[in-house]
Design a protein around this motif. Structure first.
Motif, PDB file in Angstrom:
ATOM      1  N   GLU A  24       1.074  -1.169  -0.374  1.00 40.33           N
ATOM      2  CA  GLU A  24      -0.226  -0.214  -0.036  1.00 40.33           C
ATOM      3  C   GLU A  24       1.151   1.024  -0.103  1.00 40.33           C
ATOM      4  O   GLU A  24       2.117   1.276   0.138  1.00 40.33           O
ATOM      5  CB  GLU A  24      -1.081  -0.209   1.733  1.00 40.33           C
ATOM      6  CG  GLU A  24      -1.462   1.151   1.264  1.00 40.33           C
ATOM      7  CD  GLU A  24      -3.179   2.042   0.371  1.00 40.33           C
ATOM      8  OE1 GLU A  24      -2.299   1.974  -0.829  1.00 40.33           O
ATOM      9  OE2 GLU A  24      -4.088   1.655   0.875  1.00 40.33           O
ATOM     10  N   LYS A  25       0.643   2.038  -0.748  1.00 37.40           N
ATOM     11  CA  LYS A  25       1.019   3.654  -0.908  1.00 37.40           C
ATOM     12  C   LYS A  25       1.448   4.104   0.593  1.00 37.40           C
ATOM     13  O   LYS A  25       0.018   4.007   0.934  1.00 37.40           O
ATOM     14  CB  LYS A  25       0.860   4.658  -1.535  1.00 37.40           C
ATOM     15  CG  LYS A  25       1.119   3.978  -3.155  1.00 37.40           C
ATOM     16  CD  LYS A  25      -0.190   4.943  -3.984  1.00 37.40           C
ATOM     17  CE  LYS A  25       0.146   4.215  -5.633  1.00 37.40           C
ATOM     18  NZ  LYS A  25      -0.422   5.309  -6.729  1.00 37.40           N
ATOM     19  N   LEU A  26       1.864   4.507   0.838  1.00 38.65           N
ATOM     20  CA  LEU A  26       2.453   6.036   1.309  1.00 38.65           C
ATOM     21  C   LEU A  26       1.987   7.564   1.246  1.00 38.65           C
ATOM     22  O   LEU A  26       2.216   7.221   0.069  1.00 38.65           O
ATOM     23  CB  LEU A  26       3.586   6.713   2.595  1.00 38.65           C
ATOM     24  CG  LEU A  26       3.733   4.880   3.110  1.00 38.65           C
ATOM     25  CD1 LEU A  26       5.264   4.964   3.753  1.00 38.65           C
ATOM     26  CD2 LEU A  26       3.038   4.530   4.424  1.00 38.65           C
ATOM     27  N   SER A  27       1.678   8.641   2.015  1.00 43.15           N
ATOM     28  CA  SER A  27       1.738  10.028   1.611  1.00 43.15           C
ATOM     29  C   SER A  27       2.832  10.355   1.071  1.00 43.15           C
ATOM     30  O   SER A  27       3.643  10.000   1.171  1.00 43.15           O
ATOM     31  CB  SER A  27       1.757  11.198   2.752  1.00 43.15           C
ATOM     32  OG  SER A  27       0.453  10.511   3.356  1.00 43.15           O
ATOM     33  N   THR A  28       2.782  11.047  -0.224  1.00 41.15           N
ATOM     34  CA  THR A  28       3.308  11.266  -1.017  1.00 41.15           C
ATOM     35  C   THR A  28       3.991  12.497  -0.560  1.00 41.15           C
ATOM     36  O   THR A  28       3.773  13.444   0.322  1.00 41.15           O
ATOM     37  CB  THR A  28       2.884  11.845  -2.275  1.00 41.15           C
ATOM     38  OG1 THR A  28       2.415  10.920  -3.320  1.00 41.15           O
ATOM     39  CG2 THR A  28       4.223  12.595  -3.493  1.00 41.15           C
ATOM     40  N   GLY A  29       5.888  12.567  -0.353  1.00 44.29           N
ATOM     41  CA  GLY A  29       6.934  13.883  -0.168  1.00 44.29           C
ATOM     42  C   GLY A  29       7.505  13.648   1.041  1.00 44.29           C
ATOM     43  O   GLY A  29       7.546  14.707   1.293  1.00 44.29           O
ATOM     44  N   LEU A  30       7.448  11.741   1.506  1.00 39.92           N
ATOM     45  CA  LEU A  30       7.532  12.137   3.250  1.00 39.92           C
ATOM     46  C   LEU A  30       9.874  11.762   2.725  1.00 39.92           C
ATOM     47  O   LEU A  30       9.468  11.654   1.366  1.00 39.92           O
ATOM     48  CB  LEU A  30       7.589  11.006   3.065  1.00 39.92           C
ATOM     49  CG  LEU A  30       6.095  10.470   3.650  1.00 39.92           C
ATOM     50  CD1 LEU A  30       6.493   8.603   4.256  1.00 39.92           C
ATOM     51  CD2 LEU A  30       5.866  10.995   4.922  1.00 39.92           C
ATOM     52  N   ASP A  31      10.068  12.975   3.005  1.00 46.28           N
ATOM     53  CA  ASP A  31      11.429  12.821   3.330  1.00 46.28           C
ATOM     54  C   ASP A  31      12.651  12.185   4.686  1.00 46.28           C
ATOM     55  O   ASP A  31      13.772  12.735   4.320  1.00 46.28           O
ATOM     56  CB  ASP A  31      12.379  14.102   2.552  1.00 46.28           C
ATOM     57  CG  ASP A  31      11.648  14.938   3.958  1.00 46.28           C
ATOM     58  OD1 ASP A  31      11.391  14.313   5.358  1.00 46.28           O
ATOM     59  OD2 ASP A  31      11.512  16.390   4.045  1.00 46.28           O
TER      60      ASP A  31
END
Length: 437
Positions: A210-217
């Motif tokens: 499953e995907k996580l939030s976009t933009g995690l650094d």
């Protein structure tokens, strides 16, 4: 090696105490003899070292010793696990030694290509009584590979592998067996992801992603806790531009689902916040709450914020569970009752060794506030004298800091006014690991 260390410690203590000793005085100063069990294990390890190998212990995780003991097959007898690096195409080696007729013999070897052994965990993922070895391999730079190995009958076989940033194991669906959760960070442009690996009783491995939030650094915190209506939820918190975001994932009927992800934006909007406050289990019941900052009316240029702590159910619906004021600079927080209504805060730091936060009613823009409570952080050499000033009472004392409170309104003046018993119950210190998150 804990049993061996206990034997050595016991022998040393016996020597120091002089209990029941007799014979030549030189014996008092001789080193205790190594246990036969240890000597046999050392000989088996020396056979590996004599071939040019060197110790190469895991660099991360709970198990970081060069030599570890673990009951791999559930027979009550601990096997030994040792970690080495040598030459060759696969220089990293994890050797498993079992006891037979009082001696240790090498029973199995896991070999890996990479720069380091990142970590190892032992879990019975398929419920057959044999541990699986979950090994993290450092491949150089930020690249890490995670691999699951079966060890049944001391026959090594790799059953799953993936790149990862962090991982943990947990029973996500309540079937009594733990699953492996591998988390990948992603990038500013691309979404990170979580892959769950489940091993069935017959050894069949399945996975769900499953995907996580976009933009995690970066992944800053990872834990499995409970939701309002079910156990077994994965909380993945990461840093992003402007603050933090928390993804919450559930696993049911073979499906891994991010219940907080907004498909329109690719981000868990309800947990996105410009704050450094991480999700926490405030009540100690494994129900993790997400803190969302809310600004208070300002008495001056400084804007103070409280944290509204939201709990989630399995459908992704959130509700406020509690509200707190977190004073990170003075390492304390206070649980705020809803009955206080709209409040305002200010600091008073005029006295040496004393810092104060004053709680006030907000009576409207342009109207004077009504003070009803002051909490003092006292850390100077005269902190006990400051705590004993008229009107103040100690609500918490720890180390070189005393926290005291002053009630500026009575119950007669305001029925919702706090008393000292209430303050002591709802005042909490902030521990160092919280502030670091």
């Amino acid at each position: 090696m804990r049993r061996i260390l206990l034997l050595l410690l016991g022998a040393a203590l016996l020597t120091l105490c002089g209990c029941g000793l007799s014979g030549d005085i030189d014996e008092l100063y001789s080193l205790p003899q190594m246990a036969d069990e240890y000597m046999e294990l050392q000989r088996a390890i020396d056979d590996v070292l004599s071939g040019g190998a060197v110790y190469s212990a895991p660099v991360d995780g709970v198990h970081r010793q060069s030599v570890q003991l673990c009951d791999l097959n559930g027979d009550g007898e601990e096997e030994a696990v040792a970690f080495f690096a040598a030459d060759g195409e696969k220089p990293l080696k994890i050797c498993f030694f079992r006891r037979s007729a009082g001696k240790y013999e090498k029973a199995a070897v896991i070999e890996g290509a990479g720069s380091s052994i990142e970590s190892i965990d032992y879990e019975d993922l398929d419920g057959d009584g044999w541990m699986e070895a979950i090994v993290g391999w450092g491949m150089g730079g930020d690249l890490k590979m995670l691999e699951i190995y079966t060890l049944k009958g001391f026959q090594v076989a790799s059953i799953a592998a993936a790149d990862y940033s962090r991982y943990l194991t947990a029973d996500m669906n309540g079937d009594g067996r733990r699953e492996l959760l591998a988390v990948r960070r992603g990038s500013v442009e691309a979404s990170g992801s979580v892959t769950l690996y489940a091993v069935a009783g017959d050894g069949e491995t399945s996975f769900a992603t499953e995907k996580l939030s976009t933009g995690l650094d970066g992944i800053t915190k990872l834990a499995v806790g409970a939701l309002k209506d079910r156990p077994g939820a994965l909380f993945v918190e990461g840093s992003c531009q402007g603050g933090l975001v928390t993804d919450i994932l559930t696993y049911e009927d073979g499906v891994l689902k991010n219940i907080t992800l907004d498909p329109a934006t690719g981000v868990s909007q309800g947990t996105l916040r410009s704050s450094t406050a991480a999700f926490q289990d405030l009540a100690g019941d494994e129900n993790y709450l997400i803190p969302i900052p809310r600004p208070l009316p300002a008495q001056g240029e400084t804007v103070y914020r409280v944290l509204d702590w939201y709990g989630y159910n399995s459908r992704g619906k959130r509700t406020i569970v509690t509200t707190t004021y977190h004073n990170y600079s003075d390492s304390w927080y206070l649980i705020l009752p809803e009955s206080w209504g709209e409040i305002s805060l200010r600091r008073e730091d005029s006295d040496v060794g004393e810092r104060a936060v004053v709680f006030s009613f907000w009576n409207g823009e342009g109207q004077p506030v009504t003070d009803f409570l002051a909490i003092y952080t006292l850390s100077g050499e005269n902190r006990e004298e400051l705590a004993a000033r008229e009107g103040r009472s100690v609500i918490h004392s720890g180390g070189e800091t005393i926290y005291a409170a002053e009630l500026r309104l009575s119950r007669e003046e305001w029925p919702e006014a706090p008393d000292m018993a209430w303050l002591r119950q709802n005042f909490r210190p902030i521990y160092a690991e919280w502030a670091a998150q």
